[in-house]
Design a protein around this motif. Sequence first.
Motif, PDB file in Angstrom:
ATOM      1  N   LEU A   1     -21.898 -28.242 -34.468  1.00 32.52           N
ATOM      2  CA  LEU A   1     -21.319 -26.961 -34.093  1.00 32.52           C
ATOM      3  C   LEU A   1     -22.257 -26.278 -33.110  1.00 32.52           C
ATOM      4  CD1 LEU A   1     -20.649 -27.569 -37.277  1.00 32.52           C
ATOM      5  CD2 LEU A   1     -19.576 -25.340 -37.148  1.00 32.52           C
ATOM      6  N   MET A   2     -21.682 -25.597 -32.128  1.00 33.30           N
ATOM      7  CA  MET A   2     -22.452 -24.824 -31.167  1.00 33.30           C
ATOM      8  C   MET A   2     -21.937 -23.390 -31.200  1.00 33.30           C
ATOM      9  SD  MET A   2     -22.576 -28.141 -30.285  1.00 33.30           S
ATOM     10  CE  MET A   2     -20.977 -28.418 -29.637  1.00 33.30           C
ATOM     11  N   ILE A   3     -22.830 -22.439 -31.461  1.00 37.97           N
ATOM     12  CA  ILE A   3     -22.439 -21.036 -31.479  1.00 37.97           C
ATOM     13  C   ILE A   3     -22.461 -20.507 -30.055  1.00 37.97           C
ATOM     14  CG2 ILE A   3     -23.039 -18.723 -32.282  1.00 37.97           C
ATOM     15  CD1 ILE A   3     -24.097 -19.975 -34.842  1.00 37.97           C
ATOM     16  N   GLY A   4     -21.348 -19.896 -29.654  1.00 39.74           N
ATOM     17  CA  GLY A   4     -21.238 -19.301 -28.326  1.00 39.74           C
ATOM     18  C   GLY A   4     -21.435 -17.807 -28.407  1.00 39.74           C
ATOM     19  N   THR A   5     -20.407 -17.079 -28.020  1.00 37.46           N
ATOM     20  CA  THR A   5     -20.511 -15.628 -27.974  1.00 37.46           C
ATOM     21  C   THR A   5     -20.405 -15.011 -29.371  1.00 37.46           C
ATOM     22  OG1 THR A   5     -18.130 -15.407 -27.623  1.00 37.46           O
ATOM     23  CG2 THR A   5     -19.530 -15.513 -25.661  1.00 37.46           C
ATOM     24  N   ILE A   6     -21.038 -13.852 -29.504  1.00 34.44           N
ATOM     25  CA  ILE A   6     -20.948 -13.034 -30.719  1.00 34.44           C
ATOM     26  C   ILE A   6     -20.513 -11.656 -30.244  1.00 34.44           C
ATOM     27  CG2 ILE A   6     -22.158 -12.085 -32.708  1.00 34.44           C
ATOM     28  CD1 ILE A   6     -24.230 -14.385 -32.312  1.00 34.44           C
ATOM     29  N   ASP A   7     -19.318 -11.203 -30.703  1.00 31.03           N
ATOM     30  CA  ASP A   7     -18.834  -9.918 -30.213  1.00 31.03           C
ATOM     31  C   ASP A   7     -19.407  -8.750 -31.017  1.00 31.03           C
ATOM     32  OD1 ASP A   7     -17.269  -9.514 -32.533  1.00 31.03           O
ATOM     33  OD2 ASP A   7     -15.413 -10.127 -31.564  1.00 31.03           O
ATOM     34  N   ASP A   8     -19.080  -7.548 -30.600  1.00 30.73           N
ATOM     35  CA  ASP A   8     -19.623  -6.340 -31.230  1.00 30.73           C
ATOM     36  C   ASP A   8     -19.199  -6.178 -32.684  1.00 30.73           C
ATOM     37  OD1 ASP A   8     -20.927  -5.674 -28.890  1.00 30.73           O
ATOM     38  OD2 ASP A   8     -19.320  -4.362 -28.179  1.00 30.73           O
ATOM     39  N   ASP A   9     -18.096  -6.844 -33.090  1.00 30.75           N
ATOM     40  CA  ASP A   9     -17.626  -6.773 -34.472  1.00 30.75           C
ATOM     41  C   ASP A   9     -18.223  -7.874 -35.352  1.00 30.75           C
ATOM     42  OD1 ASP A   9     -16.020  -4.520 -33.998  1.00 30.75           O
ATOM     43  OD2 ASP A   9     -14.327  -5.766 -33.358  1.00 30.75           O
ATOM     44  N   GLY A  10     -19.133  -8.682 -34.788  1.00 36.70           N
ATOM     45  CA  GLY A  10     -19.786  -9.731 -35.569  1.00 36.70           C
ATOM     46  C   GLY A  10     -19.028 -11.039 -35.635  1.00 36.70           C
ATOM     47  N   HIS A  11     -17.977 -11.206 -34.821  1.00 40.31           N
ATOM     48  CA  HIS A  11     -17.251 -12.475 -34.774  1.00 40.31           C
ATOM     49  C   HIS A  11     -18.053 -13.467 -33.921  1.00 40.31           C
ATOM     50  CE1 HIS A  11     -13.963  -9.776 -35.941  1.00 40.31           C
ATOM     51  NE2 HIS A  11     -13.512 -10.836 -36.582  1.00 40.31           N
ATOM     52  N   HIS A  12     -18.411 -14.586 -34.507  1.00 41.11           N
ATOM     53  CA  HIS A  12     -19.143 -15.642 -33.823  1.00 41.11           C
ATOM     54  C   HIS A  12     -18.141 -16.687 -33.347  1.00 41.11           C
ATOM     55  CE1 HIS A  12     -22.147 -13.788 -36.413  1.00 41.11           C
ATOM     56  NE2 HIS A  12     -23.106 -14.450 -35.807  1.00 41.11           N
ATOM     57  N   GLU A  13     -18.161 -17.015 -32.066  1.00 41.04           N
ATOM     58  CA  GLU A  13     -17.317 -18.078 -31.537  1.00 41.04           C
ATOM     59  C   GLU A  13     -18.085 -19.387 -31.633  1.00 41.04           C
ATOM     60  OE1 GLU A  13     -16.158 -19.125 -27.164  1.00 41.04           O
ATOM     61  OE2 GLU A  13     -14.891 -17.471 -27.888  1.00 41.04           O
ATOM     62  N   VAL A  14     -17.404 -20.433 -32.121  1.00 34.77           N
ATOM     63  CA  VAL A  14     -18.058 -21.712 -32.362  1.00 34.77           C
ATOM     64  C   VAL A  14     -17.237 -22.833 -31.742  1.00 34.77           C
ATOM     65  CG1 VAL A  14     -18.785 -23.330 -34.179  1.00 34.77           C
ATOM     66  CG2 VAL A  14     -18.989 -20.882 -34.543  1.00 34.77           C
ATOM     67  N   THR A  15     -17.914 -23.789 -31.100  1.00 30.66           N
ATOM     68  CA  THR A  15     -17.299 -25.028 -30.656  1.00 30.66           C
ATOM     69  C   THR A  15     -17.746 -26.116 -31.626  1.00 30.66           C
ATOM     70  OG1 THR A  15     -17.363 -24.340 -28.343  1.00 30.66           O
ATOM     71  CG2 THR A  15     -17.107 -26.700 -28.768  1.00 30.66           C
ATOM     72  N   ILE A  16     -16.768 -26.902 -32.095  1.00 29.46           N
ATOM     73  CA  ILE A  16     -17.054 -27.979 -33.039  1.00 29.46           C
ATOM     74  C   ILE A  16     -16.808 -29.293 -32.325  1.00 29.46           C
ATOM     75  CG2 ILE A  16     -16.420 -28.984 -35.280  1.00 29.46           C
ATOM     76  CD1 ILE A  16     -15.002 -26.060 -35.647  1.00 29.46           C
ATOM     77  N   GLU A  17     -17.829 -30.128 -32.245  1.00 25.55           N
ATOM     78  CA  GLU A  17     -17.721 -31.454 -31.634  1.00 25.55           C
ATOM     79  C   GLU A  17     -17.714 -32.485 -32.750  1.00 25.55           C
ATOM     80  OE1 GLU A  17     -17.270 -32.120 -28.451  1.00 25.55           O
ATOM     81  OE2 GLU A  17     -17.618 -30.087 -27.679  1.00 25.55           O
ATOM     82  N   LEU A  18     -16.553 -33.089 -33.002  1.00 24.74           N
ATOM     83  CA  LEU A  18     -16.441 -34.114 -34.042  1.00 24.74           C
ATOM     84  C   LEU A  18     -16.788 -35.476 -33.448  1.00 24.74           C
ATOM     85  CD1 LEU A  18     -13.119 -32.976 -35.751  1.00 24.74           C
ATOM     86  CD2 LEU A  18     -15.470 -32.455 -36.422  1.00 24.74           C
ATOM     87  N   THR A  19     -17.542 -36.273 -34.215  1.00 24.68           N
ATOM     88  CA  THR A  19     -17.905 -37.607 -33.735  1.00 24.68           C
ATOM     89  C   THR A  19     -17.253 -38.669 -34.583  1.00 24.68           C
ATOM     90  OG1 THR A  19     -19.915 -37.498 -35.075  1.00 24.68           O
ATOM     91  CG2 THR A  19     -20.127 -36.909 -32.775  1.00 24.68           C
TER      92      THR A  19
END
Length: 126
Positions: A108-126
């Motif tokens: 998992l790679m954490i991207g942006t975190i907005d002002d409300d605490g929502h963390h955007e995540v990219t999941i790379e499945l292998t």
Amino acid sequence: MTSLTATFTVDLTPAEILTGAADCFDLVKAWSGALEGTSRGVMLTAGDPASGSASYVATELFEGSLDGREGTLVLQQLGTMTDGDPTLQYVIAPGSGTGALAGVTGALMIGTIDDDGHHEVTIELT
């Protein structure tokens, strides 16, 4: 390799500090998107973030669905910061999946975190 996206919010509750750790937290994450469900775990921190050098480890058990497949997974994180330069490893623990998630591995790679605490995540499945 399959790439998916999800978001989470996290609630950290201080827990009993272990000798040698700076802090200890119980965590609960609410996931949405490709990961739908809840994870619960523990985070230990060390070092001095204010000085730019610190680290943390976290392990959490996710219960729910990944891309529509139901089961559980263990997610593990290792975050370090040296002289203000952060690095993060965030993986699905190999062999941890149950149900339709048995055998799932990836990172998992954490991207942006907005002002409300929502963390955007990219999941790379292998």
